[in-house]
Design an enzyme around this catalytic site. Structure first.
Site, PDB file in Angstrom:
ATOM      1  N   GLU A   1       0.835  -1.219   0.000  1.00  0.00           N
ATOM      2  CA  GLU A   1       0.000   0.000   0.000  1.00  0.00           C
ATOM      3  C   GLU A   1       0.862   1.259   0.000  1.00  0.00           C
ATOM      4  OE1 GLU A   1      -3.254  -0.166   2.849  1.00  0.00           O
ATOM      5  OE2 GLU A   1      -4.087  -1.909   1.834  1.00  0.00           O
TER       6      GLU A   1
ATOM      7  N   TYR B   1     -11.240  -4.441   0.305  1.00  0.00           N
ATOM      8  CA  TYR B   1     -12.018  -4.965   1.437  1.00  0.00           C
ATOM      9  C   TYR B   1     -13.502  -4.742   1.197  1.00  0.00           C
ATOM     10  CZ  TYR B   1      -7.761  -5.702   4.108  1.00  0.00           C
ATOM     11  OH  TYR B   1      -6.544  -6.187   4.542  1.00  0.00           O
TER      12      TYR B   1
ATOM     13  N   GLU C   1      -4.936  -8.786  -0.409  1.00  0.00           N
ATOM     14  CA  GLU C   1      -5.734  -8.469   0.785  1.00  0.00           C
ATOM     15  C   GLU C   1      -7.185  -8.338   0.355  1.00  0.00           C
ATOM     16  OE1 GLU C   1      -4.411  -5.375   3.488  1.00  0.00           O
ATOM     17  OE2 GLU C   1      -2.310  -5.928   3.165  1.00  0.00           O
TER      18      GLU C   1
ATOM     19  N   GLN D   1      -7.548 -11.604   7.706  1.00  0.00           N
ATOM     20  CA  GLN D   1      -6.269 -12.263   7.893  1.00  0.00           C
ATOM     21  C   GLN D   1      -6.516 -13.619   8.537  1.00  0.00           C
ATOM     22  OE1 GLN D   1      -3.271  -9.811   9.764  1.00  0.00           O
ATOM     23  NE2 GLN D   1      -3.707  -8.045   8.466  1.00  0.00           N
TER      24      GLN D   1
HETATM   25  O1  AHR Z   1      -5.176  -6.019   6.873  1.00  0.00           O
HETATM   26  C1  AHR Z   1      -5.115  -4.853   7.629  1.00  0.00           C
HETATM   27  C2  AHR Z   1      -4.455  -3.704   6.898  1.00  0.00           C
HETATM   28  O2  AHR Z   1      -5.241  -3.335   5.824  1.00  0.00           O
HETATM   29  C3  AHR Z   1      -3.117  -3.974   6.270  1.00  0.00           C
HETATM   30  O3  AHR Z   1      -2.072  -3.827   7.163  1.00  0.00           O
HETATM   31  C4  AHR Z   1      -3.039  -2.948   5.202  1.00  0.00           C
HETATM   32  O4  AHR Z   1      -2.241  -3.353   4.115  1.00  0.00           O
HETATM   33  C5  AHR Z   1      -4.476  -2.702   4.833  1.00  0.00           C
HETATM   34  O5  AHR Z   1      -4.786  -1.367   4.795  1.00  0.00           O
END
Ligand code: AHR
Length: 514
Positions: free
Chosen positions: A194, A261, A317, A366
């Site tokens: 990121e 996300y 992610e 995660q």
């Molecule tokens: O997964 C949590 C965080 O989300 C990670 O550290 C980052 O890469 C993202 O913003």
């Protein structure tokens, strides 16, 4: 006459309802072209909250059964789902991590403050050797993310040398002094994380310049060939993707990452992990479906510059991100995991299958105690979440050939908005077994599916399994760990090349044909 009108109305209404609860599909058995890389089923562990410490790592002296300091119950469960790769040490943490602090005798390792995640003290007791030993214990490929934001080219290139160089070299000798004679094989290397945000707040052009320097000095040692992954865009940012594709010579990069996300509404209102309303449920799944648009947009940009699809899209992610559980450290990102999360995972994995010609790696965020976790731990107790069972159910698709599938799904509607109630994907493995996975997100209605198998139809229905629960927000607890699990599914039959099955409301089903 009145009676006739009434019965006609009833007939039309019931036909409409009946039709609404039916879906049809065609799977083209002989038209598979692309492999669903097993690496789409990757995991992610960051030094964040209780993911590593108190989650995975308990130390060798812990009364909790462990293998070289890592919880044995988690190692065993990870072997079960055939984890193909594991990303570490972050996330945002990666761009503040100095790997040399995490090698050598543990009592001598310096401590640091984890400024990204809760300001807690990181004692570096879980470092390079501990991580790579864990990967060996699970039988998974490591995916290491280097530090671009606050590190140096020299630091990252030495890390590659330390881990993978066999011969006489300063870093290889240091590794040997620290007890590891043979180098490890580590193919996957992320160059920062990121970098448009926590990894340095760079512009795309600045990052691409950095990438070229870092990638140049991360070398292949012996037979260890690096698969270098450039830090990619945030969610919908196709301009960032375009700059990566234009400014990085293609021989220098194997993959470009993407983070996306799924939130219930937005970053200000991420919603609750449990006890949500049906509107929240609808909104989350509708946002989950957006993964298709986002991935398609990035694929279109990549196709423009790389029509042969040599560079992989690495969605390293993804997952649901809710408000933290009340009473927990806000910097620890601990959330519960319900049947809704399992349904979301199924929908997103089906999308990844459909884009498997470009998506080569993906990592759910995660693995333990953080965001859409597969495991939750409390002292010596560990539970498998509904999301874990999706990875168990879907492992049959790893490295199988994706079979094109056409689907006609009824809608799931809420407040004038509609999404497809059913999501599906199919594949054929190396032994010729066919697996078809369906997700029914409708919280109320079972859906009858009639699925035509187009092609050779000597296949027999062998088995099926299902994940469902009484409510969409049912979840496993330490007291009651088996509320949502994987069970045998029997409501399917195969006749004359047509698979008929009844998908329960709010469920995932996978059937195997042989
Ligand atoms: O997964 C949590 C965080 O989300 C990670 O550290 C980052 O890469 C993202 O913003």
């Amino acid at each position: 006459m009145k009676k006739f009108i009434l019965s006609t109305v009833c007939l039309v209404a019931s036909t409409f309802c009946f039709a609404q609860n039916k879906a049809d599909a065609v799977v083209h058995l002989n038209q598979g072209q692309h492999q669903i890389s097993r690496h789409i089923y990757g995991q992610f562990t960051e030094h964040l909250g209780r993911c590593i410490y108190d989650g995975l790592w308990v130390g060798e002296k812990s009364p909790i059964p462990n293998v070289n300091g890592v919880r044995k119950d988690i190692i065993d469960a990870l072997k079960e789902i055939k984890v193909p790769n594991l990303r570490w040490p972050g996330g945002c943490f990666a761009d503040e991590y100095h790997w040399m602090d995490g090698i050598g005798p543990r009592e001598k390792r310096p401590k640091m403050v984890n400024t990204n995640w809760g300001g807690v003290v990181e004692d570096n007791s879980f470092g390079t050797h501990e991580f790579l030993n864990l990967c060996e214990a699970i039988g998974t490929e490591p995916y290491i993310c280097g530090n671009v934001g606050s590190g140096t080219v020299e630091e990252m290139s030495k890390w590659v040398e330390y881990i993978t160089s066999e011969g006489e070299s300063p870093m290889s000798n240091l590794r040997k002094q620290n007890g590891r004679e043979k180098p490890w094989k580590v193919k996957f290397w992320g160059v920062g994380n990121e970098n448009w945000g926590c990894g340095g707040n760079m512009t795309a052009e600045e990052y691409a310049n950095q990438y070229r320097r870092y990638a140049t000095f991360c070398r292949d040692y012996g037979s260890n060939k690096l698969y270098k992954i450039a830090g990619g865009p945030n969610s919908t940012d196709t301009l960032w993707m375009e700059t990566m594709m234009k400014d990085i010579p293609h021989f220098m990069v194997k993959g470009i990452s993407l983070h996306n996300y799924t939130l219930t509404y937005n970053w200000e209102n991420k919603g609750a992990a449990t006890g949500f309303t049906e509107d929240d449920y609808f909104s989350l799944l509708s946002n989950g479906y957006d993964m298709n648009k986002i991935v398609s947009a990035h694929c279109a940009v990549m196709d423009k510059f790389d029509p042969k699809k040599e560079i992989g899209l690495v969605v390293d992610e993804w997952g649901a991100w809710y408000n933290v559980e009340p009473g927990t450290n806000p910097g620890f990102l601990y959330q519960q995991n319900t049947l809704r999360d399992a349904l979301l995972a199924g929908v997103i994995l089906n999308i990844f299958h459909q884009h498997c010609d470009r998506i080569r790696i993906a990592n759910i965020a995660q693995m333990v105690n953080v965001l859409q976790a597969l495991f939750l731990t409390k002292d010596d107790k560990m539970i498998l979440t509904p999301t874990y069972y999706v990875f168990d159910m879907y492992k049959v698709h790893q490295d199988a050939t994706m079979l094109p599938l056409e689907l006609n799904s009824p809608a799931y509607s809420r407040q004038g908005r509609q999404i497809k109630a059913v999501s599906a994907s199919a594949s054929k493995d190396v032994n010729g077994k066919i697996h078809i996975s369906f997700v029914n997100i409708d919280p109320e209605k079972a859906i009858e599916i009639s699925c035509n198998l187009d092609g050779v139809t000597k296949e027999k229905l062998v088995s099926g399994n299902v994940i469902t629960a009484p409510k969409v927000d049912t979840f496993n607890t330490f007291e009651n760990p088996n509320q949502v699990t994987l069970k045998e599914f029997k409501d399917a039959k195969l006749k004359n090349g047509v698979l008929e099955l009844k998908l329960p409301a709010k469920s995932l089903v996978t059937v195997e044909l042989n």
